[in-house]
Scaffold this motif. Structure first.
Motif, PDB file in Angstrom:
ATOM      1  N   GLU A   1      -8.693  16.831   5.124  1.00 27.84           N
ATOM      2  CA  GLU A   1      -7.478  17.600   5.416  1.00 27.84           C
ATOM      3  C   GLU A   1      -6.382  17.191   4.443  1.00 27.84           C
ATOM      4  N   THR A   2      -5.724  18.156   3.859  1.00 26.33           N
ATOM      5  CA  THR A   2      -4.657  17.836   2.903  1.00 26.33           C
ATOM      6  C   THR A   2      -3.292  17.864   3.599  1.00 26.33           C
ATOM      7  N   HIS A   3      -2.353  17.141   3.006  1.00 23.24           N
ATOM      8  CA  HIS A   3      -0.996  17.078   3.535  1.00 23.24           C
ATOM      9  C   HIS A   3      -0.053  17.033   2.340  1.00 23.24           C
ATOM     10  N   PRO A   4       1.133  17.661   2.450  1.00 20.43           N
ATOM     11  CA  PRO A   4       2.062  17.695   1.329  1.00 20.43           C
ATOM     12  C   PRO A   4       2.444  16.317   0.796  1.00 20.43           C
ATOM     13  N   GLU A   5       2.360  15.284   1.633  1.00 17.55           N
ATOM     14  CA  GLU A   5       2.765  13.948   1.176  1.00 17.55           C
ATOM     15  C   GLU A   5       1.604  13.106   0.683  1.00 17.55           C
ATOM     16  N   ASP A   6       0.429  13.708   0.527  1.00 17.15           N
ATOM     17  CA  ASP A   6      -0.707  12.985  -0.051  1.00 17.15           C
ATOM     18  C   ASP A   6      -0.448  12.802  -1.543  1.00 17.15           C
ATOM     19  N   VAL A   7      -0.011  11.624  -1.930  1.00 18.31           N
ATOM     20  CA  VAL A   7       0.209  11.307  -3.350  1.00 18.31           C
ATOM     21  C   VAL A   7      -0.678  10.131  -3.677  1.00 18.31           C
ATOM     22  N   HIS A   8      -1.691  10.360  -4.482  1.00 18.76           N
ATOM     23  CA  HIS A   8      -2.660   9.297  -4.778  1.00 18.76           C
ATOM     24  C   HIS A   8      -2.076   8.304  -5.779  1.00 18.76           C
TER      25      HIS A   8
ATOM     26  N   ALA B   1       0.831  -1.210   0.000  1.00 19.85           N
ATOM     27  CA  ALA B   1       0.000   0.000   0.000  1.00 19.85           C
ATOM     28  C   ALA B   1       0.859   1.250   0.000  1.00 19.85           C
ATOM     29  N   HIS B   2       0.361   2.305  -0.634  1.00 19.23           N
ATOM     30  CA  HIS B   2       1.065   3.576  -0.576  1.00 19.23           C
ATOM     31  C   HIS B   2       0.542   4.374   0.619  1.00 19.23           C
ATOM     32  N   GLY B   3       1.269   5.407   0.983  1.00 15.84           N
ATOM     33  CA  GLY B   3       0.986   6.159   2.197  1.00 15.84           C
ATOM     34  C   GLY B   3      -0.421   6.699   2.279  1.00 15.84           C
ATOM     35  N   TYR B   4      -0.948   7.198   1.147  1.00 19.09           N
ATOM     36  CA  TYR B   4      -2.287   7.777   1.186  1.00 19.09           C
ATOM     37  C   TYR B   4      -3.340   6.709   1.460  1.00 19.09           C
ATOM     38  N   GLN B   5      -3.114   5.486   0.935  1.00 18.44           N
ATOM     39  CA  GLN B   5      -4.039   4.385   1.220  1.00 18.44           C
ATOM     40  C   GLN B   5      -4.075   4.091   2.719  1.00 18.44           C
TER      41      GLN B   5
ATOM     42  N   LEU C   1      11.148  -2.842   9.075  1.00 18.07           N
ATOM     43  CA  LEU C   1       9.836  -3.423   9.335  1.00 18.07           C
ATOM     44  C   LEU C   1       8.946  -3.359   8.088  1.00 18.07           C
ATOM     45  N   LEU C   2       9.275  -2.435   7.194  1.00 17.81           N
ATOM     46  CA  LEU C   2       8.580  -2.292   5.922  1.00 17.81           C
ATOM     47  C   LEU C   2       9.608  -2.199   4.804  1.00 17.81           C
ATOM     48  N   ILE C   3       9.219  -2.600   3.614  1.00 23.01           N
ATOM     49  CA  ILE C   3      10.043  -2.394   2.417  1.00 23.01           C
ATOM     50  C   ILE C   3       9.380  -1.276   1.612  1.00 23.01           C
ATOM     51  N   ALA C   4      10.162  -0.281   1.218  1.00 23.09           N
ATOM     52  CA  ALA C   4       9.638   0.823   0.419  1.00 23.09           C
ATOM     53  C   ALA C   4       9.935   0.562  -1.056  1.00 23.09           C
ATOM     54  N   HIS C   5       8.910   0.525  -1.871  1.00 29.42           N
ATOM     55  CA  HIS C   5       9.049   0.331  -3.318  1.00 29.42           C
ATOM     56  C   HIS C   5       8.681   1.646  -3.994  1.00 29.42           C
ATOM     57  N   GLU C   6       9.585   2.217  -4.753  1.00 30.80           N
ATOM     58  CA  GLU C   6       9.260   3.428  -5.509  1.00 30.80           C
ATOM     59  C   GLU C   6       8.728   3.007  -6.865  1.00 30.80           C
ATOM     60  N   ILE C   7       7.517   3.473  -7.190  1.00 33.77           N
ATOM     61  CA  ILE C   7       6.907   3.089  -8.460  1.00 33.77           C
ATOM     62  C   ILE C   7       6.649   4.333  -9.300  1.00 33.77           C
ATOM     63  N   ALA C   8       6.332   4.096 -10.558  1.00 33.34           N
ATOM     64  CA  ALA C   8       6.144   5.206 -11.496  1.00 33.34           C
ATOM     65  C   ALA C   8       4.968   6.081 -11.069  1.00 33.34           C
ATOM     66  N   PRO C   9       5.023   7.365 -11.411  1.00 35.07           N
ATOM     67  CA  PRO C   9       3.897   8.257 -11.088  1.00 35.07           C
ATOM     68  C   PRO C   9       2.645   7.857 -11.844  1.00 35.07           C
TER      69      PRO C   9
ATOM     70  N   GLY D   1       0.381  12.385 -13.759  1.00 35.10           N
ATOM     71  CA  GLY D   1       1.643  13.088 -13.536  1.00 35.10           C
ATOM     72  C   GLY D   1       1.974  13.194 -12.070  1.00 35.10           C
ATOM     73  N   GLY D   2       2.952  14.030 -11.749  1.00 39.99           N
ATOM     74  CA  GLY D   2       3.367  14.179 -10.358  1.00 39.99           C
ATOM     75  C   GLY D   2       4.578  13.312 -10.049  1.00 39.99           C
ATOM     76  N   PRO D   3       5.063  13.378  -8.832  1.00 35.25           N
ATOM     77  CA  PRO D   3       6.262  12.632  -8.458  1.00 35.25           C
ATOM     78  C   PRO D   3       5.972  11.140  -8.337  1.00 35.25           C
ATOM     79  N   PRO D   4       7.013  10.303  -8.407  1.00 30.72           N
ATOM     80  CA  PRO D   4       6.803   8.867  -8.179  1.00 30.72           C
ATOM     81  C   PRO D   4       6.253   8.667  -6.766  1.00 30.72           C
ATOM     82  N   ARG D   5       5.441   7.661  -6.577  1.00 25.99           N
ATOM     83  CA  ARG D   5       4.931   7.409  -5.242  1.00 25.99           C
ATOM     84  C   ARG D   5       5.589   6.159  -4.670  1.00 25.99           C
ATOM     85  N   THR D   6       5.569   6.059  -3.361  1.00 26.21           N
ATOM     86  CA  THR D   6       6.196   4.936  -2.682  1.00 26.21           C
ATOM     87  C   THR D   6       5.120   4.002  -2.160  1.00 26.21           C
TER      88      THR D   6
END
Length: 213
Positions: free
Chosen positions: A206-213, A18-22, A55-63, A67-72
């Motif tokens: 509420e929005t947050h700078p790290e909300d990347v859908h 899951a990504h952070g926003y999920q 404790l977690l593995i971070a996978h960087e995937i395509a945006p 558009g926008g930055p790649p999400r983790t």
């Protein structure tokens, strides 16, 4: 930080990946932002910290196509699984846990086998009884709080809280022993997470700078 650790680990584990926003969306769906410190900043911080801790593995995937930055995306590790279940077991057995960690553990209790959940809760009852006995060495509930002046009200509060905890725990044990809920290994589990793109009726907005859908 234990409650947020358990909530985040549990949410990632239920998704598989899951990504952070999920994760944030799930915790808001559970109302965790109202009964714990599961605010956006603490959720994203916990994800990053636990990835650093293995404790977690971070996978960087395509945006996304928008558009926008790649999400983790995050995936729980074997060590993360162990930590998740350690926190659940500790919170279920320890009488003096804070309400947020206790609530989070109840949310994940069905991840355990039914017999283990009952055994842990019975251990909780024994802990409550021992703690209550230590209080009543110095305070006799039947004599009322006035025997110790207004300070007696403190012990009176402790005794009432312990009795309420024991009664609630006994009720939960009875329901579980009576066949309530679906525990690990018993079939299709309860689905308490949002599917990708599913609308969250309890989102704070509420929005947050790290909300990347």
């Amino acid at each position: 930080m234990s409650a947020i650790r358990l909530l985040v680990l549990g949410a990632v584990r239920q998704h598989g990946r899951a990504h952070g926003y999920q994760v944030r969306n799930d915790l808001e769906y559970w109302g965790a932002h109202e009964w714990s410190n599961a605010k956006p900043g603490s959720i994203y911080h916990a994800l990053k910290q636990m990835a650093k801790q293995g404790l977690l593995i971070a996978h960087e995937i395509a945006p996304s196509t928008a558009g926008g930055p790649p999400r983790t995306e995050y995936e729980i590790t074997e060590a993360g699984e162990a930590e998740c279940f350690r926190l659940v077991r500790e919170a279920l057995t320890s009488y003096d846990q804070k309400m947020d960690l206790k609530s989070a553990a109840i949310g994940f209790i069905v991840e355990l086998p039914r017999a283990e959940a009952v055994a842990l809760l019975k251990e909780r009852i024994r802990g409550i009884e021992q703690w209550r006995s230590s209080v009543t060495e110095h305070y006799v509930p039947e004599d009322g709080p006035e025997q110790l002046g207004h300070i007696g009200e403190i012990m009176n509060l402790w005794i009432h809280t312990a009795d309420a905890e024991a009664e609630w725990t006994q009720g939960l044990i009875a329901r579980i022993e009576g066949g309530a809920y679906t525990f690990a290994g018993e079939g299709e589990p309860f689905v308490g997470i949002l599917a990708e793109g599913e609308k969250n009726p309890y989102a704070t907005g509420e929005t947050h700078p790290e909300d990347v859908h």
